[in-house]
Every structure is written in structure tokens, then in C-alpha cells.
Motif scaffolding. Structure first.
Motif, PDB file in Angstrom:
ATOM      1  N   PRO A 167       0.259  -1.648   0.268  1.00 17.56           N
ATOM      2  CA  PRO A 167       0.167   0.040  -0.324  1.00 17.56           C
ATOM      3  C   PRO A 167       0.924   1.442   0.056  1.00 17.56           C
ATOM      4  O   PRO A 167       2.186   1.639   0.548  1.00 17.56           O
ATOM      5  CB  PRO A 167      -0.351  -0.289   0.955  1.00 17.56           C
ATOM      6  CG  PRO A 167       0.073  -1.079   2.264  1.00 17.56           C
ATOM      7  CD  PRO A 167       0.315  -1.955   1.437  1.00 17.56           C
ATOM      8  N   THR A 168       0.812   2.371  -0.644  1.00 21.05           N
ATOM      9  CA  THR A 168       0.613   3.639  -0.291  1.00 21.05           C
ATOM     10  C   THR A 168       0.106   4.616   0.064  1.00 21.05           C
ATOM     11  O   THR A 168      -1.566   4.871  -0.544  1.00 21.05           O
ATOM     12  CB  THR A 168       1.281   4.223  -1.927  1.00 21.05           C
ATOM     13  OG1 THR A 168       2.012   3.110  -2.567  1.00 21.05           O
ATOM     14  CG2 THR A 168       1.856   5.682  -1.832  1.00 21.05           C
ATOM     15  N   GLY A 219      -2.273   2.431  -4.698  1.00 24.54           N
ATOM     16  CA  GLY A 219      -2.547   3.740  -3.577  1.00 24.54           C
ATOM     17  C   GLY A 219      -3.151   4.841  -4.915  1.00 24.54           C
ATOM     18  O   GLY A 219      -3.186   5.141  -5.711  1.00 24.54           O
ATOM     19  N   ALA A 220      -3.836   5.863  -4.149  1.00 22.90           N
ATOM     20  CA  ALA A 220      -4.785   6.917  -4.521  1.00 22.90           C
ATOM     21  C   ALA A 220      -5.049   7.041  -5.614  1.00 22.90           C
ATOM     22  O   ALA A 220      -5.161   7.367  -6.898  1.00 22.90           O
ATOM     23  CB  ALA A 220      -3.367   8.222  -4.817  1.00 22.90           C
ATOM     24  N   GLY A 221      -6.306   5.599  -5.396  1.00 24.01           N
ATOM     25  CA  GLY A 221      -7.183   5.375  -6.390  1.00 24.01           C
ATOM     26  C   GLY A 221      -6.114   4.427  -7.327  1.00 24.01           C
ATOM     27  O   GLY A 221      -7.225   3.864  -8.464  1.00 24.01           O
ATOM     28  N   ASP A 279       5.643  11.624   9.124  1.00 18.74           N
ATOM     29  CA  ASP A 279       6.755  12.824   8.965  1.00 18.74           C
ATOM     30  C   ASP A 279       7.128  12.402   7.622  1.00 18.74           C
ATOM     31  O   ASP A 279       8.056  13.343   7.173  1.00 18.74           O
ATOM     32  CB  ASP A 279       7.575  12.281  10.046  1.00 18.74           C
ATOM     33  CG  ASP A 279       6.879  12.488  11.447  1.00 18.74           C
ATOM     34  OD1 ASP A 279       5.218  13.447  11.915  1.00 18.74           O
ATOM     35  OD2 ASP A 279       6.849  11.153  12.412  1.00 18.74           O
ATOM     36  N   LEU A 280       6.869  11.468   6.900  1.00 24.72           N
ATOM     37  CA  LEU A 280       7.664  10.998   5.466  1.00 24.72           C
ATOM     38  C   LEU A 280       7.125  11.654   4.063  1.00 24.72           C
ATOM     39  O   LEU A 280       8.212  11.777   2.945  1.00 24.72           O
ATOM     40  CB  LEU A 280       7.405   9.389   5.758  1.00 24.72           C
ATOM     41  CG  LEU A 280       8.326   8.516   6.183  1.00 24.72           C
ATOM     42  CD1 LEU A 280       8.123   7.228   6.200  1.00 24.72           C
ATOM     43  CD2 LEU A 280       9.530   9.213   7.006  1.00 24.72           C
ATOM     44  N   MET A 281       6.332  12.177   4.023  1.00 23.16           N
ATOM     45  CA  MET A 281       5.336  12.775   3.062  1.00 23.16           C
ATOM     46  C   MET A 281       5.064  14.210   3.150  1.00 23.16           C
ATOM     47  O   MET A 281       4.525  14.952   4.167  1.00 23.16           O
ATOM     48  CB  MET A 281       4.631  12.016   2.227  1.00 23.16           C
ATOM     49  CG  MET A 281       4.588  10.600   2.207  1.00 23.16           C
ATOM     50  SD  MET A 281       3.889   9.521   2.145  1.00 23.16           S
ATOM     51  CE  MET A 281       3.822   7.560   1.581  1.00 23.16           C
ATOM     52  N   PRO A 282       5.116  15.234   2.356  1.00 20.64           N
ATOM     53  CA  PRO A 282       3.981  16.241   1.793  1.00 20.64           C
ATOM     54  C   PRO A 282       3.147  16.576   1.966  1.00 20.64           C
ATOM     55  O   PRO A 282       2.224  15.770   1.511  1.00 20.64           O
ATOM     56  CB  PRO A 282       4.769  16.938   0.967  1.00 20.64           C
ATOM     57  CG  PRO A 282       6.465  16.082   0.266  1.00 20.64           C
ATOM     58  CD  PRO A 282       5.253  15.192   0.932  1.00 20.64           C
ATOM     59  N   GLU A 283       2.021  17.668   2.779  1.00 23.99           N
ATOM     60  CA  GLU A 283       0.943  17.597   3.168  1.00 23.99           C
ATOM     61  C   GLU A 283       0.121  17.340   1.631  1.00 23.99           C
ATOM     62  O   GLU A 283      -0.533  16.701   1.797  1.00 23.99           O
ATOM     63  CB  GLU A 283       0.837  18.828   3.613  1.00 23.99           C
ATOM     64  CG  GLU A 283      -1.066  18.725   4.723  1.00 23.99           C
ATOM     65  CD  GLU A 283      -1.127  18.088   5.549  1.00 23.99           C
ATOM     66  OE1 GLU A 283      -2.137  18.028   5.364  1.00 23.99           O
ATOM     67  OE2 GLU A 283      -0.009  17.977   6.416  1.00 23.99           O
ATOM     68  N   ALA A 284       0.334  17.729   0.945  1.00 23.81           N
ATOM     69  CA  ALA A 284       0.037  17.947  -0.563  1.00 23.81           C
ATOM     70  C   ALA A 284      -0.365  16.319  -1.017  1.00 23.81           C
ATOM     71  O   ALA A 284      -1.476  15.559  -2.349  1.00 23.81           O
ATOM     72  CB  ALA A 284       0.091  18.335  -1.338  1.00 23.81           C
ATOM     73  N   VAL A 285       0.604  15.643  -0.808  1.00 20.72           N
ATOM     74  CA  VAL A 285       0.854  13.759  -0.988  1.00 20.72           C
ATOM     75  C   VAL A 285      -0.187  13.500   0.042  1.00 20.72           C
ATOM     76  O   VAL A 285      -0.831  12.929  -0.585  1.00 20.72           O
ATOM     77  CB  VAL A 285       2.131  13.103  -1.244  1.00 20.72           C
ATOM     78  CG1 VAL A 285       2.316  12.076  -1.738  1.00 20.72           C
ATOM     79  CG2 VAL A 285       3.245  14.835  -1.727  1.00 20.72           C
ATOM     80  N   LEU A 286       0.516  13.819   1.172  1.00 20.36           N
ATOM     81  CA  LEU A 286      -0.834  12.664   1.885  1.00 20.36           C
ATOM     82  C   LEU A 286      -1.907  13.096   1.665  1.00 20.36           C
ATOM     83  O   LEU A 286      -3.288  11.967   1.929  1.00 20.36           O
ATOM     84  CB  LEU A 286      -0.552  13.186   3.462  1.00 20.36           C
ATOM     85  CG  LEU A 286       1.034  13.470   3.825  1.00 20.36           C
ATOM     86  CD1 LEU A 286       1.513  14.237   5.558  1.00 20.36           C
ATOM     87  CD2 LEU A 286       1.255  11.713   4.571  1.00 20.36           C
ATOM     88  N   ALA A 287      -2.625  14.271   1.423  1.00 21.73           N
ATOM     89  CA  ALA A 287      -4.200  14.583   1.112  1.00 21.73           C
ATOM     90  C   ALA A 287      -4.550  13.694  -0.017  1.00 21.73           C
ATOM     91  O   ALA A 287      -5.532  13.221   0.054  1.00 21.73           O
ATOM     92  CB  ALA A 287      -4.500  16.053   0.703  1.00 21.73           C
ATOM     93  N   ALA A 288      -3.712  13.272  -0.889  1.00 28.19           N
ATOM     94  CA  ALA A 288      -4.266  12.431  -1.740  1.00 28.19           C
ATOM     95  C   ALA A 288      -4.124  10.943  -1.534  1.00 28.19           C
ATOM     96  O   ALA A 288      -4.645  10.064  -2.281  1.00 28.19           O
ATOM     97  CB  ALA A 288      -3.496  12.474  -3.297  1.00 28.19           C
TER      98      ALA A 288
END
Length: 302
Positions: free
Chosen positions: A195-196, A240-242, A204-213
Motif C-alpha cells: 500500500p501507499t 495507492g491514491a486510486g 512525517d515522511l511525505m508533504p501535506e499535499a501528497v498525504l491528502a491524495a
């Protein structure tokens, strides 16, 4: 055809939050009776509490489903056996095991304590081994079982600072490969999911915009397919992300280099040919490598 789990009993480890919670809720929503297992500790594996599992059980029951909570550590063989017995005592069987429990102890290999390497291996690899071993006789007896390993792109392809996690996650693929072969005659199908998703493990490993997706629920469809009645076996899905992809451990056609003192030099000269991926295969089992090599040797040597 609708995927549903009426009459099925599922165990989901690490189901107190994140991906595990989504897995448990989705299975219950489609009719499964669910053992919600969670140690209730921090993401590094410290501490324990039944509260996280009980909260998910309350969600399932509020939606009209059936679930029970369990806070066994997957590293504790006796506790895992008791968890599986709890499922059998409550509902008479166990059909589905989703090995989702995990922890992180990230650090570069040079700086990593061996204790942190071993602990991550114990939770991810031995935790899954314990759970598989405990459900196996029940699945063999009823001639039905669906087991899902949670692997990772870090295991399949590597990731800086995660040598312990990577080693454990690829080991789970090896476990899947053999259990799928050994379980076939009892209709025990064993798959893996990489999974992603944005969870407590990755915040703590990914930017906020990426986390939202990367919503955890986007991984759930792949999980449901891999533990369904019509599931494949020995399949690695990445999700991940669809999006969903499949990963394969392949074998190239290779080349014959023979024996003798100059064989290393011949291999060095032919290395590009050996690594050429055109015509590569996904072997059905480990003996396929030897079969290919022996057949080529016989053809060359006559």
C-alpha cells in the motif's frame, strides 16, 4: 458481481487505526465478522492498550456489524494462538487473515541498532508467521482460507533508512510464495499488498499535499479483492491514491557461460545479455530456475 463476505470470519491485525481500521470496517460493511486486533501501542511498537481496537469494534457494531476486540501482540505466539481460538470460539471458524500489524524504526543502516533491526523483523515477519501458523490448521480443515501479507515498495524496491523494514517486507513475499503453493490443495489463497497511504506510519515522511491524495481507504479495494472468494493466489498488488499495479519477481532467459577458469570473464562480458528482460518469465515455483539451467546445459553440452 458484488464482493461480499457474509458468513466469513476475518482477523485483521494492527486494525486500531490507519489502514488496518479501514480494512476492518470494509470487511464488516460487506458482511464479515471481524476480530479487530491491535496492540494499541505507539508507531515504534512501545506501549499497549485495548482502547484502539475497542473503538473500531464500536464503529462496526454501530453500523450493524459484528466484531470483537483483541490486543495480542503478534510477536507473542501464545497470545496469537489465543486470538485465533477467540475467533473460533465466538464464530466457529476463521476464513480471512489480513496481516497488517507493523512498526517503524527508521535509521540509516550505519546508525541502526541491531535491536531495532530485530524488532522490526519480529513484528512484521514473525508476527505474520505466528498468525499464519495459528490459522493454518483451521483453514486446512475447512478447506478454505484467504491470507493477505502487507508488503511494501520499500521491500520490493528499497528505500533509504529502512533496511530493517525492507528486509521484513520482502521476506513476507517469500512467505507468500511458498504458503500459496502449500495451501493450494486446501483452497488457501495467499497474496500480498503493497500500500501507499497516509497513516500514522507515514505522516512525517511525505508533504501535506501528497498525504491528502493518499487516503488509506484508497487501498481497501485491492485488499477486498485479494481476500475475496474469487481471489487470485500468489499475487502482489500495489495500491495507492486510486491506482493499482501488479509487481512480479521475474526470471530472465539469461545465457549459458559454462564452466572453467574463464567463466567469470565470460559472465562479465555477457552480463547485459543475462540481464536482458525480453522474454522474462514469472516462474511457478523455485524449481523453475534449475529446470531452465539444466535444460540449457543439456542443449549446449549435448
Amino acid at each position: 458481481m458484488t464482493i461480499e463476505f457474509k458468513g466469513r470470519v476475518a482477523i485483521v491485525t494492527g486494525a486500531g487505526g490507519g489502514l488496518g481500521r479501514e480494512h476492518a470496517l470494509a470487511l464488516a460493511a460487506r458482511g464479515a465478522k471481524v476480530v479487530v486486533n491491535d496492540l494499541g501501542g505507539a508507531r515504534d511498537g512501545s506501549g499497549s492498550s485495548l482502547g484502539a481496537a475497542e473503538a473500531v469494534v464500536a464503529e462496526i457494531r454501530a453500523a450493524g456489524g459484528e466484531a470483537i476486540a483483541n490486543c495480542a501482540s503478534v510477536t507473542d505466539w501464545d497470545a496469537v494462538q489465543a486470538m485465533v481460538q477467540q475467533a473460533v470460539d465466538t464464530w466457529g471458524r476463521v476464513d480471512i487473515l489480513v496481516n497488517n500489524a507493523g512498526i517503524l524504526r527508521d535509521k540509516s543502516f550505519a546508525k541502526m541498532d541491531l535491536a531495532d533491526f530485530k524488532l522490526v523483523m519480529d513484528v512484521h515477519l514473525m508476527g505474520a508467521v505466528h498468525c499464519c501458523k495459528a490459522v493454518w490448521p483451521h483453514m486446512v480443515e475447512q478447506k478454505y482460507g484467504r491470507i493477505l501479507m502487507t508488503t511494501s515498495s520499500s521491500g520490493l524496491y528499497g528505500n533509504f533508512g529502512q533496511s530493517n523494514y525492507s528486509a521484513a517486507k520482502l521476506a513476507l513475499v517469500g512467505l507468500m510464495q511458498t504458503l500459496s503453493i502449500e495451501g493450494a490443495k486446501a483452497d488457501i489463497r495467499v497474496n500480498a499488498l503493497a500500500p501507499t497511504a497516509a497513516t500514522r506510519m507515514t505522516e512525517d515522511l511525505m508533504p501535506e499535499a501528497v498525504l491528502a491524495a493518499l487516503k488509506p481507504e484508497a487501498v481497501v479495494p485491492a485488499m477486498l479483492v485479494l481476500v475475496s472468494q474469487d481471489a487470485p493466489t500468489r499475487t502482489i498488488l500495489c495500491a495507492g491514491a486510486g491506482s493499482v499495479e501488479a509487481a512480479h519477481i521475474t526470471l530472465t532467459q539469461g545465457d549459458w557461460i559454462g564452466l572453467g577458469s574463464e567463466a567469470p570473464e565470460r559472465l562479465a562480458a555477457q552480463l547485459d545479455t543475462v540481464r536482458d528482460r525480453s522474454g522474462e518469465t514469472v516462474p511457478p515455483n523455485g524449481s523453475a530456475q534449475g529446470s531452465l539451467e539444466v535444460a540449457r546445459a543439456i542443449a549446449k553440452l549435448g
